[in-house]
Design a protein around this motif. Structure first.
Motif, PDB file in Angstrom:
ATOM      1  N   ARG A  97       0.881  -1.244  -0.025  1.00 46.57           N
ATOM      2  CA  ARG A  97       0.057  -0.058  -0.019  1.00 46.57           C
ATOM      3  C   ARG A  97       0.798   1.188   0.059  1.00 46.57           C
ATOM      4  NH1 ARG A  97      -4.315   1.011   5.005  1.00 46.57           N
ATOM      5  NH2 ARG A  97      -2.219   1.154   6.196  1.00 46.57           N
ATOM      6  N   GLN A  98       0.552   2.198  -0.932  1.00 46.41           N
ATOM      7  CA  GLN A  98       1.272   3.572  -1.019  1.00 46.41           C
ATOM      8  C   GLN A  98       0.556   4.708  -0.541  1.00 46.41           C
ATOM      9  OE1 GLN A  98       2.838   4.695  -4.682  1.00 46.41           O
ATOM     10  NE2 GLN A  98       4.858   5.546  -3.900  1.00 46.41           N
ATOM     11  N   THR A  99       0.767   5.348   0.676  1.00 51.21           N
ATOM     12  CA  THR A  99       0.260   6.481   1.024  1.00 51.21           C
ATOM     13  C   THR A  99       1.348   7.759   0.952  1.00 51.21           C
ATOM     14  OG1 THR A  99       0.439   6.245   3.290  1.00 51.21           O
ATOM     15  CG2 THR A  99      -1.533   5.496   2.259  1.00 51.21           C
ATOM     16  N   MET A 100       0.934   8.816   0.859  1.00 52.01           N
ATOM     17  CA  MET A 100       1.570  10.302   0.978  1.00 52.01           C
ATOM     18  C   MET A 100       2.234  10.031   2.614  1.00 52.01           C
ATOM     19  SD  MET A 100       2.080  11.894  -1.426  1.00 52.01           S
ATOM     20  CE  MET A 100       2.793  13.420  -0.747  1.00 52.01           C
ATOM     21  N   MET A 101       1.408   9.643   3.379  1.00 54.27           N
ATOM     22  CA  MET A 101       2.095   9.906   4.797  1.00 54.27           C
ATOM     23  C   MET A 101       2.960   8.640   5.070  1.00 54.27           C
ATOM     24  SD  MET A 101       0.924  12.421   6.433  1.00 54.27           S
ATOM     25  CE  MET A 101       1.232  12.238   7.870  1.00 54.27           C
ATOM     26  N   ARG A 102       2.808   7.408   4.537  1.00 55.67           N
ATOM     27  CA  ARG A 102       3.390   6.175   5.256  1.00 55.67           C
ATOM     28  C   ARG A 102       4.395   5.749   4.095  1.00 55.67           C
ATOM     29  NH1 ARG A 102       1.345   4.254  10.109  1.00 55.67           N
ATOM     30  NH2 ARG A 102       1.990   2.287   9.726  1.00 55.67           N
ATOM     31  N   GLY A 103       4.241   6.254   2.968  1.00 57.50           N
ATOM     32  CA  GLY A 103       5.089   5.636   1.840  1.00 57.50           C
ATOM     33  C   GLY A 103       4.754   4.126   1.464  1.00 57.50           C
ATOM     34  N   LEU A 104       5.487   3.461   1.041  1.00 62.68           N
ATOM     35  CA  LEU A 104       5.161   2.045   0.546  1.00 62.68           C
ATOM     36  C   LEU A 104       5.244   1.347   1.680  1.00 62.68           C
ATOM     37  CD1 LEU A 104       7.009   1.757  -2.824  1.00 62.68           C
ATOM     38  CD2 LEU A 104       4.708   0.858  -2.529  1.00 62.68           C
ATOM     39  N   GLU A 105       4.193   0.353   1.862  1.00 64.74           N
ATOM     40  CA  GLU A 105       4.200  -0.508   3.161  1.00 64.74           C
ATOM     41  C   GLU A 105       3.855  -1.841   2.497  1.00 64.74           C
ATOM     42  OE1 GLU A 105       1.949   1.337   6.635  1.00 64.74           O
ATOM     43  OE2 GLU A 105       0.838   1.969   4.957  1.00 64.74           O
ATOM     44  N   LEU A 106       4.542  -2.917   3.080  1.00 67.56           N
ATOM     45  CA  LEU A 106       4.114  -4.348   2.791  1.00 67.56           C
ATOM     46  C   LEU A 106       3.212  -4.778   3.603  1.00 67.56           C
ATOM     47  CD1 LEU A 106       4.766  -6.690   1.074  1.00 67.56           C
ATOM     48  CD2 LEU A 106       6.403  -7.544   2.995  1.00 67.56           C
ATOM     49  N   LEU A 107       1.994  -5.326   2.961  1.00 69.26           N
ATOM     50  CA  LEU A 107       0.921  -5.586   3.650  1.00 69.26           C
ATOM     51  C   LEU A 107       0.908  -7.097   4.160  1.00 69.26           C
ATOM     52  CD1 LEU A 107      -1.883  -3.821   1.799  1.00 69.26           C
ATOM     53  CD2 LEU A 107      -0.752  -3.137   3.694  1.00 69.26           C
TER      54      LEU A 107
END
Lengths: 114, 114
Positions: free
Chosen positions: B36-46
């Protein structure tokens, strides 16, 4: 835990010039992989270049090359002869040899000026 | 090779609705990853799968999120019920084998939850 730091939120370069994007990482592992991914406005994540930590020779892919300094835990990306199509977000990423959790930096937005 | 295929490319839904994101990995790849990619958290592996089996789902934010991989060529990420804070770009990536080689990303699904 491994962390990846990209200290330059934004960079700009004149077309045909050279630009270097910085990346540092923190790890206690001795064997790992490092990557640079490009994300243009289309959002597609495109692999630019990768480096195996056990290789001393810096990876090169056409106009893209890296400066891998293992002792300093630094992995910078150099783009030579910059082109307008190089404009994108660039992400540095780390993955341990026996690990599957790829850690990404926050990204650097590169602007190429004509 | 068509690369990693994701559908839909864009999804707009209302809070409380069920959302299903789909992914077809590159043929022959046996590891699959959802990010998942968001401005706040960047790229996160789910979550990631190896040989269709979920290996690590520690990145899945809540029980509202679930992922399946019924066969080697298909995976889904489901959010039920969806919330506005789930709005993000969701990427699927695949790799040849666990622990080695490079991840190749799909084009992503931009999810907007109103």
């Amino acid at each position: 835990a491994q962390t990846v730091t990209q200290s330059q939120p934004e960079m700009s370069v004149q077309e045909a010039e050279t630009v270097t994007l910085s990346c540092t990482y923190d790890t206690s592992e001795s064997d790992y992989y490092l990557f640079w991914y490009k994300q243009p406005p289309s959002r597609q994540m495109i692999l630019v270049i990768r480096q195996e930590a056990y290789k001393q020779q810096n990876a090169t892919e056409n106009r893209f090359s890296v400066n891998f300094q293992k002792a300093a835990k630094s992995f910078s990306l150099k783009i030579s002869d910059s082109q307008l199509g190089d404009a994108a977000m660039y992400f540095c990423a780390y993955r341990g040899h026996n690990n599957n959790d790829m850690r990404f930096g926050a990204g650097t937005r590169l602007t190429v000026k004509p | 090779d068509a690369g990693v295929i994701q559908s839909p490319r864009h999804e707009v839904t209302e809070m409380g609705q069920e959302v299903t994101l789909r992914c077809k990995p590159i043929s022959g790849h046996n590891s699959l990853f959802w990010y998942r990619q968001t401005m706040m958290r960047g790229l996160e592996l789910l979550i990631y799968f190896n040989n269709n089996v979920p290996i690590d789902d520690s990145g899945m934010p809540e029980d509202r999120f679930s992922a399946k991989m019924p066969n080697a060529s298909f995976s889904t990420l489901k959010i039920q019920p969806s919330e506005p804070r789930d709005s993000a770009v969701y990427f699927c990536a695949s790799r040849w084998r666990l622990g080695t080689d490079t991840q190749y990303f799909g084009p992503g699904t931009r999810l907007t939850v109103l």
